[in-house]
Design a protein around this motif. Structure first.
Motif, mmCIF file in Angstrom:
data_model
loop_
_atom_site.group_PDB
_atom_site.id
_atom_site.type_symbol
_atom_site.label_atom_id
_atom_site.label_comp_id
_atom_site.label_asym_id
_atom_site.label_seq_id
_atom_site.Cartn_x
_atom_site.Cartn_y
_atom_site.Cartn_z
ATOM 1 N N GLY A 1 1.122 -0.768 -0.001
ATOM 2 C CA GLY A 1 -0.278 0.121 -0.198
ATOM 3 C C GLY A 1 0.792 1.123 0.050
ATOM 4 N N GLY B 1 0.514 4.830 -2.269
ATOM 5 C CA GLY B 1 0.323 6.697 -2.603
ATOM 6 C C GLY B 1 1.851 7.786 -2.316
ATOM 7 N N GLY B 2 2.182 6.576 -1.536
ATOM 8 C CA GLY B 2 3.887 7.767 -0.373
ATOM 9 C C GLY B 2 4.564 7.622 -1.055
ATOM 10 N N TYR C 1 10.846 6.457 -4.066
ATOM 11 C CA TYR C 1 12.256 5.272 -3.501
ATOM 12 C C TYR C 1 11.655 4.274 -4.913
ATOM 13 C CZ TYR C 1 14.457 7.126 0.145
ATOM 14 O OH TYR C 1 14.601 8.593 0.819
ATOM 15 N N LEU D 1 14.112 -7.613 8.036
ATOM 16 C CA LEU D 1 14.920 -6.413 9.288
ATOM 17 C C LEU D 1 13.827 -6.342 9.961
ATOM 18 C CD1 LEU D 1 17.739 -4.156 7.656
ATOM 19 C CD2 LEU D 1 18.203 -6.003 9.080
ATOM 20 N N PRO E 1 12.273 -0.603 14.248
ATOM 21 C CA PRO E 1 12.133 -0.522 15.270
ATOM 22 C C PRO E 1 10.536 -0.227 15.907
ATOM 23 C CG PRO E 1 14.140 1.075 14.543
ATOM 24 C CD PRO E 1 13.614 -0.005 14.061
ATOM 25 N N ALA E 2 10.022 0.461 14.735
ATOM 26 C CA ALA E 2 8.318 0.752 15.083
ATOM 27 C C ALA E 2 7.725 0.086 13.795
ATOM 28 C CB ALA E 2 8.723 2.117 15.243
ATOM 29 N N ASN E 3 6.573 0.944 13.700
ATOM 30 C CA ASN E 3 5.783 -0.017 12.792
ATOM 31 C C ASN E 3 6.682 0.040 10.938
ATOM 32 O OD1 ASN E 3 3.583 1.051 14.517
ATOM 33 N ND2 ASN E 3 3.583 3.152 13.322
ATOM 34 N N PRO E 4 6.132 -1.450 10.236
ATOM 35 C CA PRO E 4 7.497 -1.152 9.367
ATOM 36 C C PRO E 4 7.724 0.266 8.889
ATOM 37 C CG PRO E 4 5.870 -2.562 9.345
ATOM 38 C CD PRO E 4 5.537 -2.060 10.515
ATOM 39 N N PRO E 5 8.557 0.567 8.608
ATOM 40 C CA PRO E 5 9.529 1.535 7.672
ATOM 41 C C PRO E 5 9.189 1.167 6.474
ATOM 42 C CG PRO E 5 11.117 1.642 9.698
ATOM 43 C CD PRO E 5 10.208 0.952 9.818
ATOM 44 N N PHE F 1 9.133 2.198 3.478
ATOM 45 C CA PHE F 1 9.498 2.983 3.156
ATOM 46 C C PHE F 1 11.294 3.050 3.366
ATOM 47 C CE2 PHE F 1 6.016 4.265 2.003
ATOM 48 C CZ PHE F 1 5.372 5.130 1.821
ATOM 49 N N GLY F 2 11.383 3.156 3.938
ATOM 50 C CA GLY F 2 13.489 3.739 5.109
ATOM 51 C C GLY F 2 13.797 1.745 4.464
ATOM 52 N N GLN F 3 12.819 0.448 4.742
ATOM 53 C CA GLN F 3 14.083 -0.561 4.298
ATOM 54 C C GLN F 3 13.336 -0.951 2.788
ATOM 55 O OE1 GLN F 3 10.443 -2.742 5.386
ATOM 56 N NE2 GLN F 3 11.831 -3.248 7.661
ATOM 57 N N SER G 1 14.295 1.238 1.006
ATOM 58 C CA SER G 1 15.221 1.982 0.100
ATOM 59 C C SER G 1 16.893 2.216 0.335
ATOM 60 C CB SER G 1 15.069 3.892 0.442
ATOM 61 O OG SER G 1 15.189 4.013 1.860
ATOM 62 N N SER G 2 16.981 1.410 1.802
ATOM 63 C CA SER G 2 17.787 0.913 2.521
ATOM 64 C C SER G 2 19.654 1.189 1.859
ATOM 65 C CB SER G 2 17.663 0.636 3.956
ATOM 66 O OG SER G 2 17.471 -1.342 3.472
ATOM 67 N N SER H 1 9.250 9.584 4.691
ATOM 68 C CA SER H 1 9.982 8.931 3.765
ATOM 69 C C SER H 1 10.294 7.599 4.388
ATOM 70 C CB SER H 1 11.316 9.511 3.841
ATOM 71 O OG SER H 1 11.004 10.443 2.414
ATOM 72 N N THR H 2 9.456 7.478 5.989
ATOM 73 C CA THR H 2 10.342 6.718 6.681
ATOM 74 C C THR H 2 8.973 5.756 6.529
ATOM 75 O OG1 THR H 2 10.450 8.056 8.420
ATOM 76 C CG2 THR H 2 12.229 6.899 6.937
ATOM 77 N N GLY I 1 17.922 1.325 8.956
ATOM 78 C CA GLY I 1 17.278 0.802 8.166
ATOM 79 C C GLY I 1 17.012 2.155 6.946
ATOM 80 N N CYS I 2 17.051 3.356 7.208
ATOM 81 C CA CYS I 2 16.856 3.680 6.566
ATOM 82 C C CYS I 2 18.108 4.741 5.635
ATOM 83 C CB CYS I 2 16.015 5.107 6.946
ATOM 84 S SG CYS I 2 15.193 6.383 5.521
#
Lengths: 476, 473
Positions: free
Chosen positions: A215, A218-219, A223, A237, A240-244, A246-248, A250-251, B370-371, B442-443
């Protein structure tokens, strides 16, 4: 040497710590039968593994005796010593007869020691170890409690010297795989890497489903298409919080792979490789490659839809990292030409309800607004333009921190200039608007407000504010 | 007001849908609100253009609010309301919070309204909400955890060989760093020291929660541990109550706290009232309002009643910060770790603060955008209850009320030096641990950078957002 009396067959199984034991002078079971040990000290003969010295004296000590540090006790004061010699020297102090025994090589009996732990391989006399210190360490390592912990990683050791040796090298030489796993050995790293890359490529084929279901349509456009390679691995991975996501996703984009190969790998951006290379040639700072990179990504998506590929290079050139060389190539005049084409394409796009277009970050928008303000307001530096090319490690003193009046003026100018440019860009009949407003002078308010009666008032207001600020500045 | 649209639309004959939506938007007269509802083309605005639009609207609105021309400000606010939503993209969210702040700022013209609205939320957010927001900040962004890692590393290095370690935490709502420190101390080769933690916080409940959590952990790890809660606001903290013994090895941590002590009664409203020629009928209210304002924001300090209509810079009480830092220095701490926002939100001019805050929070909202997924409730709460409140405080408040007086590290360094502190460079190892934490996060937009003098800057895409530095007496 004659074969051992108890002709024990070769024990093929190797102890885990054998390589450490091989340092000592003991009959360790090296891999092939009959192979000489790796090194042989010239002084003492080393027996073949599995073939102990047949006339060696076998000594079996109980665990308590083995771990006892002080085996030699003075009878007078009960002080303990680790060595016989030390005890003798101590006895001098009590005026007791003492004698320093010399070890007689002719008479000295070769001693071998047994591990007291019955389940241990070295409990058997044919596998006895030849050194007292060696057996002590062995017993600690294998059958003892691990009391020493490395403070950098979490490895635990039972023997203090092992712990010391490890902490010296812990963290000094490391290899890190893209997926985040750390290795201290080069060979295991390479092996993992080969395996891990296989995982990576596997995941790219799975990815489109992953993206859709996540999902992030949209945002995630920052990336957007770039999430290709990295997505699969990093789903493992735990953030630490809600599955980020986007960060994942693009990491991995900037960790080890250069952006060129990254896009090439994703398969959707072959034609953009040259674009990227051009951009990177233009950019000054190495660290900016990520910034340009993500800016390019959404532009690349746009290019797919509007077909105006080359035009899209220009805004990213205005970002701080490339301001020195790139900005000259793209004067603001290009904005006028390019933006309308994008806008014209819009209505058709939006009516077809496409997936939401990639979006510029808020910071990027602010810098673009500043750029537009700076470009439009000729030589005067605008407040916003002070933020262009903003952040390096040395903070650059900016006008607005020093001069209230000037900064407010420049803010007004940037709005006027920026607003004017903004309106101009959008308007085919740009000049007509200016005529309508009736000012040959640059409008003091921005292009979005059209208040005929107010124009005069605004200029009055502006001068009023200027004087207010000058008064403020003049007051101590 | 002559409607603009009629004239110009004929000139270029572009009133159809196929024309640029933004063009029509720009042509619209703001004095004709009736035209606003029929704006289907607003939906056709692409996000970049909408973002740029919002920026221009915001800046204009800020100017008018700062100048006091509320009619125009109101018109801009109406426009912005069409585009800004708190659950849109980053720029929309930023815009929604900044406009709320501007609206509150505008209402200061009518102090009655302002105080009426303010007292409704002056219970400050319910305690639980604020704690939740802070928790989300800890979870969603790495900044707090980075500072904890760095601070703990600095503490461990400074306290090598000490048998008794006393730590003062100036905002102890969060047991996270101390849990990690207990682990670290446990693994010390020379064994853990006796640890005393003095925690300062406004609210007793949070301190109790922290106490329980830490005591359990210390028990489990078998570390002698002592927890001293001090229930106090920071600006009237008595350092005697911290009970520091002479000669103790003391470490102080101040995470995002010191800037609140910069608050002082430098209300800009008083100056504006004195200088501007306000519309008739407002003068009385302004003076009364300013008087009320000083009283309201007093916080235990006696307002200078004669400063209401006095010339601008008279009788501004000095901020508490200098005496506080001097008192801390007097405790001879071995180490003080300071984490602050890296931006200047303390200039006297509203417009400057506005622009600085806009850039700063744009970066923060960007990193969240972004995250974290857009529909995330935690992100919404964080943006509204923590970041939004900060923005409102920076823009809408003045004087003692304005607590979020962020300043850049160079300024803090000057203050700390003036109070007698010397900088302690954060070691290579702290930076290493920070980088590792980021890699684990991870970001790759987040970066940690060392600045001159061994300070660390936590950045999002090369924009420094927070600074961490260490000092000794």
């Amino acid at each position: 040497m004659a074969a051992a009396s108890s002709s024990v067959p070769f024990f093929g199984i190797r102890d885990e710590d054998e390589h450490e034991l091989s340092k000592q002078q003991s009959t360790t079971a090296a891999a092939p039968p009959g192979a000489a040990p790796a090194f042989a000290p010239p002084k003492k003969k080393r027996n073949q593994p599995g073939n102990p010295n047949p006339d060696a004296e076998v000594i079996a000590l109980s665990p308590k005796t083995l771990m006892a540090t002080n085996r030699f006790i003075c009878e007078v004061c009960n002080k303990g010593f680790q060595r016989e010699q030390n005890l003798q020297l101590h006895r001098r102090g009590h005026n007791l007869p003492w004698k320093l025994k010399q070890k007689n090589p002719k008479e000295a009996r070769r001693r071998v020691y047994l591990c007291p732990e019955p389940s241990c391989v070295h409990h058997d006399p044919s596998r006895a170890l030849g050194d007292l210190t060696g057996i002590k360490k062995h017993y600690c390592r294998k059958h003892g409690e691990k009391k020493w912990k490395c403070d950098k990683c979490s490895k635990k050791y039972a023997v203090q010297s092992d712990w010391k040796a490890h902490s010296k090298t812990c963290g000094t030489r490391e290899y890190r795989c893209d997926c985040g796993t750390l290795f201290s050995r080069r060979d295991s790293f390479i092996t993992h890497r080969a395996f891990c890359d296989a995982l990576a490529q596997e995941s790219t084929s799975r990815l489109p489903n992953g993206i859709a279901s996540a999902g992030v349509g949209g945002g995630g456009q920052l990336y957007g298409s770039n999430a290709g390679i990295g997505g699969g691995i990093n789903l493992d991975l735990i953030p630490p919080a809600n599955p980020p996501q986007f960060g994942q996703l693009s990491s991995t984009s900037s960790l080890f792979r250069p952006p060129q190969s990254y896009l090439a790998g994703s398969g959707s951006g072959h034609d953009f490789n040259s674009l990227i290379q051009d951009m990177q040639n233009n950019t000054t700072a190495g660290a900016s490659s990520t910034g340009n990179f993500y800016n390019l990504s959404f532009f690349s998506n746009n290019a797919g839809t509007t077909g105006a590929g080359t035009n899209l290079l220009l805004p990213s050139d205005q970002f701080p990292n490339s301001r020195s060389s790139g900005s000259g190539l793209f004067p603001s005049i290009n904005i006028k030409n390019n933006v309308p084409s994008l806008l014209v394409a819009d209505p058709t796009e939006s009516t077809a309800a496409p997936p939401a277009p990639p979006q510029m970050s808020a910071t990027a928008l602010l810098q673009k607004a500043a750029q537009m303000g700076a470009a439009a307001s000729n030589s005067r530096s605008s407040l916003l333009s002070g933020f262009v090319g903003a952040y390096h490690s040395e903070t650059t003193p900016r006008a607005q921190l020093v001069d209230n009046e000037r900064s407010f003026q420049t803010l007004m100018n940037s709005l006027g200039g920026g607003g004017g440019a903004f309106a101009n860009n959008l308007d085919d009949g740009a000049t007509k608007l200016h005529h309508v407003v009736g000012a040959g002078t640059p409008p003091a308010d921005n292009g979005l407000t059209r208040d005929f009666l107010g124009v005069a008032n605004l200029s009055v207001l502006e001068s009023e504010m200027k004087s207010a600020f000058s008064r403020r500045n003049n007051n101590p | 007001m002559v409607p603009l649209m009629g004239n110009v639309a004929q000139d270029d004959g572009s009133s159809s849908v196929t024309s640029s939506p933004l063009k029509s938007f720009s042509l619209m007269s703001l004095s004709q609100p009736a035209l606003l509802p029929c704006a289907p083309w607003l939906r056709e605005l692409k996000s970049d253009e909408r973002g740029l639009c919002l920026i221009h609207l915001l800046l204009n609105c800020a100017n008018h609010v700062a100048a006091g021309s509320l009619d125009r400000a109101n018109a801009f606010l109406e426009q912005i309301a069409l585009l800004a939503v708190p659950d849109g993209d980053a720029m929309q969210r930023i815009a929604s919070h900044f406009t709320e702040a501007l609206a509150r700022r505008a209402i200061r013209m009518w102090p009655g309204l302002y105080h009426a609205l303010d007292s409704a939320r002056a219970v400050v957010l319910p305690l639980a909400e604020a704690a939740v927001a802070r928790r989300h900040f800890l979870d969603l962004c790495p900044f707090l955890r980075l500072s904890y890692v760095v601070a703990n590393q600095a503490i461990m290095e400074a306290m090598e060989g000490e048998k008794v370690v006393h730590i003062v935490d100036l905002n102890a709502s969060d047991p996270t760093p101390w849990l990690a420190l207990l682990q670290g101390l446990r693994a010390r080769p020379e064994g853990p020291p006796h640890l005393k933690l003095t925690a300062v916080h406004e609210h007793r409940e949070l301190l109790n929660h922290t106490a329980i959590r830490l005591s359990e952990e210390a028990e489990r790890l078998d570390i002698p541990f002592q927890f001293n809660p001090v229930v106090s606001k920071l600006d009237n903290l008595d350092v005697e109550s911290l009970r520091i013994k002479t000669g103790e090895a003391l470490a102080i941590t101040a995470v995002l706290q010191l800037h609140t002590l910069l608050a002082t009664n430098d209300s800009a409203d008083a100056r504006k009232a004195a200088q501007r020629a306000p519309p008739a009928g407002i003068t009385q209210q302004l003076s009364l309002g300013d008087y009320l304002d000083k009283d309201h924001g007093a916080n235990g300090h006696s307002p200078s009643a004669d400063s209401v209509l006095s010339p601008p810079f008279a009788s501004t009480s000095p901020a508490r910060i200098d005496s506080f830092l001097a008192a801390l220095w007097g405790l001879s701490p071995k180490l003080m770790v300071v984490m602050e926002q890296e931006s200047n939100h303390n200039s006297a001019a509203l417009t400057e603060r506005f622009v600085e805050a806009l850039f700063y929070y744009a970066a923060l909202f960007d990193c969240l955008d972004s995250t974290v997924p857009r529909q995330s409730v935690e992100r919404l709460r964080l943006e509204k209850m923590l970041l939004g409140e900060e923005i409102k405080n920076i823009i809408a408040c003045e004087g003692w009320e304005r607590k979020e007086r962020h300043e850049k590290l160079e300024q803090w360094a000057r203050r700390l030096n003036a109070a007698g502190f010397a900088a302690v460079p954060l070691g290579y190892y702290a930076l290493l641990q920070a980088s590792r934490l980021l890699q684990g996060f991870g970001c790759d937009g987040y970066k940690v950078r060392e600045e001159g003098g061994g300070r660390l800057m936590m950045c999002w895409q090369d924009r420094p957002l927070f600074s961490v530095s260490a000092w000794r007496c």
